[in-house]
Each structure stands twice: as C-alpha cells, then as structure tokens.
Design a protein around this motif. Structure first.
Motif, PDB file in Angstrom:
ATOM      1  N   THR A  61      36.267  52.345  31.667  1.00 50.42           N
ATOM      2  CA  THR A  61      36.336  52.726  30.253  1.00 50.42           C
ATOM      3  C   THR A  61      37.737  53.087  29.791  1.00 50.42           C
ATOM      4  O   THR A  61      37.973  53.231  28.599  1.00 50.42           O
ATOM      5  CB  THR A  61      35.412  53.919  29.976  1.00 50.42           C
ATOM      6  OG1 THR A  61      35.832  55.048  30.765  1.00 50.42           O
ATOM      7  CG2 THR A  61      33.975  53.581  30.326  1.00 50.42           C
ATOM      8  N   GLY A  62      38.671  53.265  30.726  1.00 42.03           N
ATOM      9  CA  GLY A  62      39.996  53.736  30.337  1.00 42.03           C
ATOM     10  C   GLY A  62      40.050  55.251  30.425  1.00 42.03           C
ATOM     11  O   GLY A  62      39.499  55.850  31.350  1.00 42.03           O
ATOM     12  N   GLU A  67      39.840  56.758  23.557  1.00 37.19           N
ATOM     13  CA  GLU A  67      39.768  55.313  23.381  1.00 37.19           C
ATOM     14  C   GLU A  67      40.524  54.840  22.151  1.00 37.19           C
ATOM     15  O   GLU A  67      41.135  53.774  22.158  1.00 37.19           O
ATOM     16  CB  GLU A  67      38.300  54.871  23.301  1.00 37.19           C
ATOM     17  CG  GLU A  67      37.541  54.945  24.614  1.00 37.19           C
ATOM     18  CD  GLU A  67      37.039  56.344  24.916  1.00 37.19           C
ATOM     19  OE1 GLU A  67      37.288  57.253  24.091  1.00 37.19           O
ATOM     20  OE2 GLU A  67      36.386  56.533  25.966  1.00 37.19           O
ATOM     21  N   HIS A  70      44.305  54.331  22.816  1.00 36.70           N
ATOM     22  CA  HIS A  70      44.710  53.530  23.964  1.00 36.70           C
ATOM     23  C   HIS A  70      45.973  52.710  23.688  1.00 36.70           C
ATOM     24  O   HIS A  70      46.823  52.550  24.566  1.00 36.70           O
ATOM     25  CB  HIS A  70      43.564  52.604  24.378  1.00 36.70           C
ATOM     26  CG  HIS A  70      42.584  53.269  25.288  1.00 36.70           C
ATOM     27  ND1 HIS A  70      41.436  52.654  25.743  1.00 36.70           N
ATOM     28  CD2 HIS A  70      42.583  54.507  25.851  1.00 36.70           C
ATOM     29  CE1 HIS A  70      40.773  53.480  26.529  1.00 36.70           C
ATOM     30  NE2 HIS A  70      41.448  54.608  26.604  1.00 36.70           N
ATOM     31  N   LYS A 126      46.001  46.654  35.435  1.00 38.11           N
ATOM     32  CA  LYS A 126      44.609  46.722  34.986  1.00 38.11           C
ATOM     33  C   LYS A 126      44.455  47.713  33.839  1.00 38.11           C
ATOM     34  O   LYS A 126      43.713  47.461  32.882  1.00 38.11           O
ATOM     35  CB  LYS A 126      43.705  47.116  36.165  1.00 38.11           C
ATOM     36  CG  LYS A 126      42.227  47.212  35.793  1.00 38.11           C
ATOM     37  CD  LYS A 126      41.713  45.894  35.238  1.00 38.11           C
ATOM     38  CE  LYS A 126      40.260  45.994  34.810  1.00 38.11           C
ATOM     39  NZ  LYS A 126      39.776  44.741  34.204  1.00 38.11           N
ATOM     40  N   SER A 129      45.629  46.048  30.710  1.00 35.06           N
ATOM     41  CA  SER A 129      44.663  45.063  30.215  1.00 35.06           C
ATOM     42  C   SER A 129      43.511  45.744  29.487  1.00 35.06           C
ATOM     43  O   SER A 129      42.938  45.170  28.552  1.00 35.06           O
ATOM     44  CB  SER A 129      44.129  44.223  31.382  1.00 35.06           C
ATOM     45  OG  SER A 129      43.322  45.001  32.241  1.00 35.06           O
ATOM     46  N   ILE A 130      43.186  46.972  29.904  1.00 35.16           N
ATOM     47  CA  ILE A 130      42.156  47.742  29.194  1.00 35.16           C
ATOM     48  C   ILE A 130      42.696  48.219  27.855  1.00 35.16           C
ATOM     49  O   ILE A 130      42.029  48.113  26.819  1.00 35.16           O
ATOM     50  CB  ILE A 130      41.699  48.936  30.047  1.00 35.16           C
ATOM     51  CG1 ILE A 130      41.003  48.457  31.319  1.00 35.16           C
ATOM     52  CG2 ILE A 130      40.768  49.854  29.260  1.00 35.16           C
ATOM     53  CD1 ILE A 130      40.672  49.576  32.297  1.00 35.16           C
ATOM     54  N   ASN A 134      41.243  45.161  25.892  1.00 37.29           N
ATOM     55  CA  ASN A 134      39.869  45.640  26.042  1.00 37.29           C
ATOM     56  C   ASN A 134      39.121  44.918  27.169  1.00 37.29           C
ATOM     57  O   ASN A 134      37.902  44.736  27.113  1.00 37.29           O
ATOM     58  CB  ASN A 134      39.095  45.486  24.725  1.00 37.29           C
ATOM     59  CG  ASN A 134      37.908  46.439  24.635  1.00 37.29           C
ATOM     60  OD1 ASN A 134      37.967  47.570  25.121  1.00 37.29           O
ATOM     61  ND2 ASN A 134      36.826  45.998  24.023  1.00 37.29           N
ATOM     62  N   LYS A 136      37.628  45.434  30.149  1.00 41.23           N
ATOM     63  CA  LYS A 136      37.175  46.581  30.929  1.00 41.23           C
ATOM     64  C   LYS A 136      36.309  46.204  32.120  1.00 41.23           C
ATOM     65  O   LYS A 136      35.996  47.054  32.945  1.00 41.23           O
ATOM     66  CB  LYS A 136      36.402  47.542  30.026  1.00 41.23           C
ATOM     67  CG  LYS A 136      37.234  48.051  28.854  1.00 41.23           C
ATOM     68  CD  LYS A 136      36.500  49.073  28.021  1.00 41.23           C
ATOM     69  CE  LYS A 136      37.389  49.609  26.906  1.00 41.23           C
ATOM     70  NZ  LYS A 136      36.738  50.666  26.122  1.00 41.23           N
ATOM     71  N   THR A 223      40.665  54.481  34.586  1.00 41.83           N
ATOM     72  CA  THR A 223      41.400  53.237  34.388  1.00 41.83           C
ATOM     73  C   THR A 223      41.507  52.437  35.678  1.00 41.83           C
ATOM     74  O   THR A 223      42.031  51.329  35.683  1.00 41.83           O
ATOM     75  CB  THR A 223      42.823  53.526  33.869  1.00 41.83           C
ATOM     76  OG1 THR A 223      43.473  54.413  34.784  1.00 41.83           O
ATOM     77  CG2 THR A 223      42.784  54.170  32.483  1.00 41.83           C
TER      78      THR A 223
END
Length: 261
Positions: A61-62, A67, A70, A126, A129-130, A134, A136, A223
């Motif tokens: 979810t990060g 959120e 982000h 990674k 990229s989240i 997005n 995830k 993350t």
C-alpha cells in the motif's frame, strides 16, 4: 405469500445477515446475496484489481495514511537514492583506481558501500513505482525474494561494521602486527564468512513463509516486503516465524553489537 411467511418466521436469520442484500430474479423469487463480513478487505482488493482467487500476488500500500502525499514523498526518496548511489559508486571508483588505497580499512569501506547500494536498490525502485505509477502489486515469489535479499544485506551490513570495529581494535591495540594480522586476503575471507553467515541465518525465513497459507487479506501496509509484515497476513500458525525472528535479533544483531561495543 409462502415466501413472505417463511421470511417472517425466520426473522432472526435475517437479522443475523443484516448486511445481506435482498434481490429478485425474473421469476419474482427472493434471493438473499452472500453476507459481507470482509467488506473493507474486499473493497481494497477490488480497488487494486485483485480477486480473492488470485493467490499469486500481494499488495503493497505504500505509506499508510499518507497515500495522498505519495507524489511529494517520492521526491526525497528519489533524491537521496540518487545521491547515495553516486557517493558509494564514487568511493568504489576511487578505491579501485588508487592502488595506495588497497588496504583493509578501505576494502571494508567498499564492502559497506556495496551493502548500502544493494539495500537501497532492493527497496527504493519498488517504492517509487508505488508512488509514481500506483503499481502496488507484487508476486509472492517476488515478495519473498525481496525480503530474503533485504534481510541478508542487513545482516551482512551489521557483520561488516563488526569487522570494521575489529580492524580498528587491532590497529590501535597492536599496531606493529596490524599489517600481518589483517591482510587483504584475510579481509576477503572475513567478508565471505559474513555473507555466508547472513545467507544461512536468513534462508529459513522465506522457506517458512512459503509453507504458510495466505487467505483473502493479502494487503501489506508497507513499501517493501518485511518478514513479520508478510507473516501477519498469513492465516496459518506463525509461532515458529515469530520465535525465529526474535532469535535472529538476539543472536545475530546482539552478538554484532556486543563485539562492536
């Protein structure tokens, strides 16, 4: 009328499934939909286009609760990642180019730089990229692989710090024998021992998790894939995972910190 009477007669059942939805089909027959005790989880799974039948992926979810920020959080992540890579590669280049720096202390600095490059590369791409795209989703195999390398790098980093403390101890307390005690070949062997120790201690973690069943909740509030974060979403018994994780903390890190101190 018969169906209405049955519904009144079984009113307690209707209360039990208070979240169910009453619908009718083309023939006018009443149909009760399946109740939704996991409504929040199902909503998140649908939001990430992951169904309960998809048992090959997890969701990262990060940073929970942030959120919406982000995209802003990604700026310092990316900046410090690039700066760290440039600094460590510069150290590696200078030590490799200058023969006078081919000494145990500088070789240990190079090893420390390699662990920092590896650790940041295992996490930051990674995470970005989240934050940016997005993306995830991560496969179970990819998650366990990331977890394995991340923990191996962490344990190796700790062992290298311990070796650096040993190097300084010999240099200060026995300077006349420093060149014969800590040679470049011996430092290379110590580095190999550090890496082997890390692999042997960390290898059981992904092996234990690979045997665990994972049910509907496949959301990791991080993350990256951490050992206990992945273990907690398992619907099996994780007692062995918890105990082995505590054993690693006390035996490996405790021993390294004792030697460093």
């Amino acid at each position: 009328m018969v169906l209405q009477g049955l519904l009144h007669k079984n009113n307690w059942q209707a209360e039990k499934y208070a979240h169910s939805i009453m619908t009718t089909d083309n023939s006018g027959t009443y149909i009760l939909s399946i109740s939704e005790p996991k409504r929040s989880t199902d909503h998140l799974m649908a939001a990430f286009n992951l169904s309960d039948s998809d048992h090959s992926s997890f969701i990262l979810t990060g940073i929970p609760g942030l959120e919406a920020a982000h995209s802003w959080i990604s700026i310092p992540f990316f900046t410090f990642y690039i700066i760290g890579l440039l600094e460590n590669f510069m150290v590696l280049f200078v030590v490799g180019k200058e023969e006078t720096l081919h000494a145990p202390m500088y070789l240990l600095l190079c090893m420390l730089g390699l662990t920092e490059i590896s650790a940041s590369t295992a996490i930051v791409p990674k995470a970005l990229s989240i934050f940016w795209f997005n993306l995830k989703g991560i496969t179970v195999g990819g998650c366990l692989t990331q977890m394995f390398f991340l923990h191996v790098i962490s344990v190796t980093h700790s062992a290298i710090l311990m070796t650096m403390a040993l190097d300084r101890y010999v240099a200060i307390c026995n300077p006349l024998r420093y060149a014969t005690v800590l040679t470049n070949a011996r430092i290379a062997k110590l580095a190999l021992v550090c890496l082997t120790r890390a692999v042997l201690f960390i290898l059981p973690l992904p092996l234990l998790l690979s045997r665990q069943p994972f049910c509907a909740n496949r959301i990791i509030a991080h993350t990256y894939c951490d050992h206990m974060a992945v273990a907690k979403i398992s619907c099996g018994d994780i007692t062995v995972n918890r105990r082995y994780g505590l054993l690693l903390v006390f035996v490996v890190l405790g021993f390294d910190l004792t030697v460093i101190a």
